[in-house]
Design a protein around this motif. Structure first.
Motif, PDB file in Angstrom:
ATOM      1  N   LEU A   1      -5.244  -2.917  -4.431  1.00 15.81           N
ATOM      2  CA  LEU A   1      -5.584  -1.497  -4.387  1.00 15.81           C
ATOM      3  C   LEU A   1      -4.542  -0.765  -5.205  1.00 15.81           C
ATOM      4  CD1 LEU A   1      -7.659   0.393  -3.094  1.00 15.81           C
ATOM      5  CD2 LEU A   1      -6.141   0.631  -1.130  1.00 15.81           C
ATOM      6  N   VAL A   2      -4.948  -0.219  -6.354  1.00 16.92           N
ATOM      7  CA  VAL A   2      -3.987   0.363  -7.287  1.00 16.92           C
ATOM      8  C   VAL A   2      -4.287   1.837  -7.527  1.00 16.92           C
ATOM      9  CG1 VAL A   2      -3.607  -1.838  -8.440  1.00 16.92           C
ATOM     10  CG2 VAL A   2      -5.310  -0.270  -9.354  1.00 16.92           C
ATOM     11  N   GLY A   3      -3.280   2.547  -7.973  1.00 20.18           N
ATOM     12  CA  GLY A   3      -3.391   3.968  -8.283  1.00 20.18           C
ATOM     13  C   GLY A   3      -2.023   4.604  -8.265  1.00 20.18           C
ATOM     14  N   GLU A   4      -1.961   5.853  -8.708  1.00 20.09           N
ATOM     15  CA  GLU A   4      -0.693   6.570  -8.735  1.00 20.09           C
ATOM     16  C   GLU A   4      -0.289   6.993  -7.319  1.00 20.09           C
ATOM     17  OE1 GLU A   4      -0.533   9.237 -12.604  1.00 20.09           O
ATOM     18  OE2 GLU A   4      -2.463   9.384 -11.604  1.00 20.09           O
ATOM     19  N   SER A   5       0.949   7.455  -7.183  1.00 13.49           N
ATOM     20  CA  SER A   5       1.398   8.022  -5.919  1.00 13.49           C
ATOM     21  C   SER A   5       0.501   9.210  -5.579  1.00 13.49           C
ATOM     22  CB  SER A   5       2.851   8.486  -6.033  1.00 13.49           C
ATOM     23  OG  SER A   5       3.700   7.398  -6.303  1.00 13.49           O
ATOM     24  N   GLY A   6       0.070   9.275  -4.313  1.00 11.91           N
ATOM     25  CA  GLY A   6      -0.801  10.367  -3.888  1.00 11.91           C
ATOM     26  C   GLY A   6      -2.270  10.087  -4.064  1.00 11.91           C
ATOM     27  N   SER A   7      -2.631   8.876  -4.526  1.00 10.75           N
ATOM     28  CA  SER A   7      -4.051   8.579  -4.746  1.00 10.75           C
ATOM     29  C   SER A   7      -4.778   8.208  -3.458  1.00 10.75           C
ATOM     30  CB  SER A   7      -4.203   7.453  -5.767  1.00 10.75           C
ATOM     31  OG  SER A   7      -3.584   6.263  -5.296  1.00 10.75           O
ATOM     32  N   GLY A   8      -4.036   7.907  -2.395  1.00  9.23           N
ATOM     33  CA  GLY A   8      -4.667   7.579  -1.114  1.00  9.23           C
ATOM     34  C   GLY A   8      -4.555   6.123  -0.714  1.00  9.23           C
ATOM     35  N   LYS A   9      -3.835   5.318  -1.508  1.00  5.61           N
ATOM     36  CA  LYS A   9      -3.747   3.874  -1.235  1.00  5.61           C
ATOM     37  C   LYS A   9      -3.114   3.598   0.126  1.00  5.61           C
ATOM     38  CE  LYS A   9      -0.927   2.886  -4.566  1.00  5.61           C
ATOM     39  NZ  LYS A   9      -0.474   4.235  -4.877  1.00  5.61           N
ATOM     40  N   THR A  10      -1.958   4.202   0.378  1.00  2.00           N
ATOM     41  CA  THR A  10      -1.242   3.932   1.629  1.00  2.00           C
ATOM     42  C   THR A  10      -2.018   4.458   2.823  1.00  2.00           C
ATOM     43  OG1 THR A  10       0.894   3.909   0.502  1.00  2.00           O
ATOM     44  CG2 THR A  10       0.920   4.305   2.863  1.00  2.00           C
ATOM     45  N   THR A  11      -2.727   5.575   2.668  1.00  2.00           N
ATOM     46  CA  THR A  11      -3.543   6.099   3.770  1.00  2.00           C
ATOM     47  C   THR A  11      -4.619   5.104   4.154  1.00  2.00           C
ATOM     48  OG1 THR A  11      -3.143   8.370   3.010  1.00  2.00           O
ATOM     49  CG2 THR A  11      -4.998   8.028   4.499  1.00  2.00           C
ATOM     50  N   VAL A  12      -5.236   4.467   3.158  1.00  2.00           N
ATOM     51  CA  VAL A  12      -6.244   3.435   3.458  1.00  2.00           C
ATOM     52  C   VAL A  12      -5.603   2.285   4.222  1.00  2.00           C
ATOM     53  CG1 VAL A  12      -7.767   1.707   2.427  1.00  2.00           C
ATOM     54  CG2 VAL A  12      -7.728   4.029   1.516  1.00  2.00           C
ATOM     55  N   SER A  13      -4.431   1.829   3.776  1.00  2.00           N
ATOM     56  CA  SER A  13      -3.776   0.700   4.446  1.00  2.00           C
ATOM     57  C   SER A  13      -3.401   1.060   5.880  1.00  2.00           C
ATOM     58  CB  SER A  13      -2.531   0.262   3.664  1.00  2.00           C
ATOM     59  OG  SER A  13      -1.502   1.224   3.741  1.00  2.00           O
ATOM     60  N   LYS A  14      -2.995   2.294   6.122  1.00  2.00           N
ATOM     61  CA  LYS A  14      -2.650   2.714   7.486  1.00  2.00           C
ATOM     62  C   LYS A  14      -3.883   2.757   8.385  1.00  2.00           C
ATOM     63  CE  LYS A  14       1.530   5.377   6.434  1.00  2.00           C
ATOM     64  NZ  LYS A  14       2.161   6.716   6.412  1.00  2.00           N
ATOM     65  N   MET A  15      -5.032   3.120   7.818  1.00  2.00           N
ATOM     66  CA  MET A  15      -6.254   3.112   8.626  1.00  2.00           C
ATOM     67  C   MET A  15      -6.691   1.684   8.937  1.00  2.00           C
ATOM     68  SD  MET A  15      -8.516   6.392   7.338  1.00  2.00           S
ATOM     69  CE  MET A  15      -8.460   6.054   5.578  1.00  2.00           C
ATOM     70  N   VAL A  16      -6.489   0.768   7.991  1.00  2.00           N
ATOM     71  CA  VAL A  16      -6.776  -0.647   8.268  1.00  2.00           C
ATOM     72  C   VAL A  16      -5.895  -1.152   9.397  1.00  2.00           C
ATOM     73  CG1 VAL A  16      -6.634  -2.985   7.319  1.00  2.00           C
ATOM     74  CG2 VAL A  16      -7.635  -1.145   5.949  1.00  2.00           C
ATOM     75  N   MET A  17      -4.640  -0.721   9.435  1.00  2.00           N
ATOM     76  CA  MET A  17      -3.705  -1.136  10.483  1.00  2.00           C
ATOM     77  C   MET A  17      -3.910  -0.391  11.801  1.00  2.00           C
ATOM     78  SD  MET A  17      -1.823  -3.520   9.234  1.00  2.00           S
ATOM     79  CE  MET A  17      -0.655  -3.594  10.583  1.00  2.00           C
TER      80      MET A  17
END
Length: 614
Positions: free
Chosen positions: A341-357
């Motif tokens: 899952l790639v993209g710049e800072s602020g693209s939403g990548k970490t938010t997706v990973s936190k919802m998976v967790m």
């Protein structure tokens, strides 16, 4: 031309409990006027110690034991090594004639003072400028480094800025007095690739405008290939190779530099080719105790997930606003495979990973996990089912030091998840030793604390902790971004070996496309909370279609001199949907739609008609 800075036979030693430790062993190098010298090496090679010696900010436990640091900014050379670091002569040089940019802008900027106050402080101290003049020149400096609204930035606090703007503020602070020499210590390590490219272009432009010299400290050979004029390579406090960039990068003579170049992930790697770390880790990976049950479909499915935040108003007359961090995102991860899952800072990548967790709840959509008994909604799990999910899905953090409790030994860190999930004491003891062997560490380190390990070793401990409860899925958030390239190679190879032996699945969140190219089977590209392109790894890198994906790939610095960055093409507009070319351009409230352009390769278009026309 005489060099602006000459270091001759410099030795720096640290006082330790076991006696003096020499960090620099007779270092000699020159920084020429108007040129950039890249000082390259791994952590612990002496790069930052060199910068601290030049700036007169060595730790109290360190001292210059011999040598000279000759600064030729006037009619006569000044030996910085002989100056009182707290004296008026050194203070006149530090900040005014030699300035420094530090690696992490958030920790180097005071959260209690506005950006304008902090940038103008150097001006007021060194020139005695009043507030009006200070604000005017600060605003001018902010405009020069590319702030979109310099006047407003004067009253802005660092936490209100993105990582790229914070680094621009640090550059403005360093350059407001127009120094002769800029020392830049890993100025782009914490930034995503497009922001990094913009900062590198900014430094090159400012150098052309002011004629300053730059001492660039980095371990990123891609950065070296794109901005340096000269290169000096350090290994364990000794200079092992130096010369013009063209000579050093095209025909490296020392084995250490050759090894560094082979440790860097590249886009042209052959299928099955592995990175070559400088010091291969001896990991002993046992086979899984029993084959895990394989799901009939994907192990993990993210279906139309959205997440929004309401930002409170900063002033009573301002309205709160809604930020859509993730908008209608869908992902699929097969068992035993890796999704990048790639993209710049602020693209939403970490938010997706936190919802998976299950650290965050989505506003809408579902996250389904299938452990072989059928897909279940993760956010509907309770009781024993939720407890089992917590054991099956584990997280590896970006910062290997901040994620480990400094008050716990490695044995306690590894035992804790097993104890929580009910493993008996005897099993925990044996498992700790097994985990250390799996990640290539000695069992004798179980009684030590995290601070006694290097960054790469700490990340291995983080991986071992994640493996302790025998998970099926690892979510890895920028797992190697804080590490040297040679240590990155060790960790990435280790993750591949663990996946093959244990049947693990990985969800890797990263902004480094070269790392994703090496690790992932399938790649999803995110921009402003939406997936804009997804494809198998080979298809995405062979034929990137979306303008945002192409911009990300164009911004990755390549260590090869034959593939330089096109700084002119990296404008900072690549993440603005309204500026994308047709048929990808999106209006302010337009979501667009994902369309398949070949099997497994989907791209977001503005309308179905545009997709057909394309």
């Amino acid at each position: 031309m005489s060099p602006l800075l000459s270091i001759r036979d410099l030795a720096v030693a640290f006082r330790t409990e076991t006696g003096p430790f020499e960090a620099l062993h007779g270092l000699s190098l020159d920084v020429m006027r108007g040129r950039t010298l890249a000082l390259v090496g791994e952590s612990g090679s002496g790069k930052s110690v060199t910068a601290q010696a030049i700036m007169g900010i060595l730790p109290k436990s360190a001292a210059i034991t011999r040598g000279q640091i000759l600064f030729r900014d006037g009619p006569e050379a000044t030996d910085i090594a002989r100056l009182d670091t707290e004296g008026s002569a050194m203070r006149a040089i530090r900040g005014q004639r030699i300035a420094m940019i530090f690696q992490e802008p958030m920790t180097c900027l005071s959260p209690l003072h506005t950006v304008g106050d902090q940038i103008g402080e150097a001006l007021r101290i060194h020139t005695g400028a009043d507030r009006k003049e200070s604000d005017a020149r600060t605003q001018e400096a902010l405009a020069r480094v590319g702030f979109p609204d310099p006047k407003r930035a004067l009253k802005t606090y660092p936490f209100e800025l993105s990582g790229g703007l914070r680094q621009r503020a640090m550059i403005a602070m360093a350059l407001i007095l127009k120094p002769a020499l800029l020392v830049a210590d890993e100025p782009t390590t914490a930034l995503d690739v497009t922001t990094q490219a913009q900062i590198l272009a900014l430094l090159a432009r400012l150098q052309d405008e002011t004629g300053m010299a730059i001492l660039l400290i980095t371990h990123d050979l891609g950065v070296v290939a794109n901005i340096a004029h000269d290169v000096a390579v350090l290994y364990r406090g000794r200079l092992v190779e130096a010369g013009p960039r063209e000579t050093v990068m095209r025909a490296p003579g020392h084995a250490y530099l050759k090894a560094l170049l082979h440790a860097v992930p590249r886009f042209d790697m052959a299928p099955g080719e592995r990175l070559t770390p400088i010091r291969p880790a001896r990991a002993e990976i046992p086979p899984a105790h029993q084959p895990p049950a394989m799901p009939a479909g994907p192990l993990l499915r993210v279906e139309n997930v959205s997440k929004s935040y309401t930002l409170r108003a900063g002033r009573f007359w301002q309205k709160s606003r809604m930020v859509h961090a993730v908008s209608d995102v869908s992902l699929s991860l097969a068992a035993g495979e890796t999704l990048g899952l790639v993209g710049e800072s602020g693209s939403g990548k970490t938010t997706v990973s936190k919802m998976v967790m299950r650290a965050l709840d989505p506003d809408s959509g579902k996250i389904l996990f299938d452990d072989g008994t059928g897909p279940r909604d993760v956010h509907g799990l309770t009781g024993d089912a939720l407890f089992a999910y917590r054991r099956t899905v584990q997280f590896v953090f970006q910062d290997p030091y901040a994620s480990l409790d400094p008050r716990m030994t490695v044995r306690q860190i590894l035992s804790e998840p097993m104890e929580i999930h009910g493993a008996p004491a005897a099993e925990r003891k044996a498992r700790c030793r097994e985990l250390m062997a799996m990640v290539g560490l000695e069992a004798s380190g179980l009684g030590r604390y995290p601070h006694a390990f290097s960054g790469g070793q700490r990340q291995r401990i983080g991986i071992a902790r994640a493996l302790a409860p025998r998970p099926r899925l690892l979510v890895l958030d920028e797992p190697v971004s804080a590490l040297d390239v040679s240590v990155q190679a060790q960790i990435l190879n280790l993750l591949k070996d663990l996946q093959a032996a244990l049947g693990l699945s990985y969800l890797i969140v990263s902004h480094n496309l070269a790392v994703i190219d090496y690790m992932a089977d399938t790649i999803s590209v995110m921009c402003r909370g939406r997936i804009v392109e997804e494809a198998p790894r080979a298809a995405l890198f062979r034929r990137p279609v979306h303008p945002y994906t192409r911009a990300l790939l164009a911004a990755v610095p390549d260590p090869s001199l034959d593939h330089p960055l096109d700084f002119a093409a990296i404008t900072g507009d690549q993440n603005d949907p309204s500026r994308w070319e047709a048929p990808y351009r999106l209006g302010p409230d337009e979501a667009g739609a994902m369309r398949a352009i070949e099997p497994g390769h989907r791209v977001r278009f503005s309308t179905a008609q545009d997709a057909e026309a394309a």
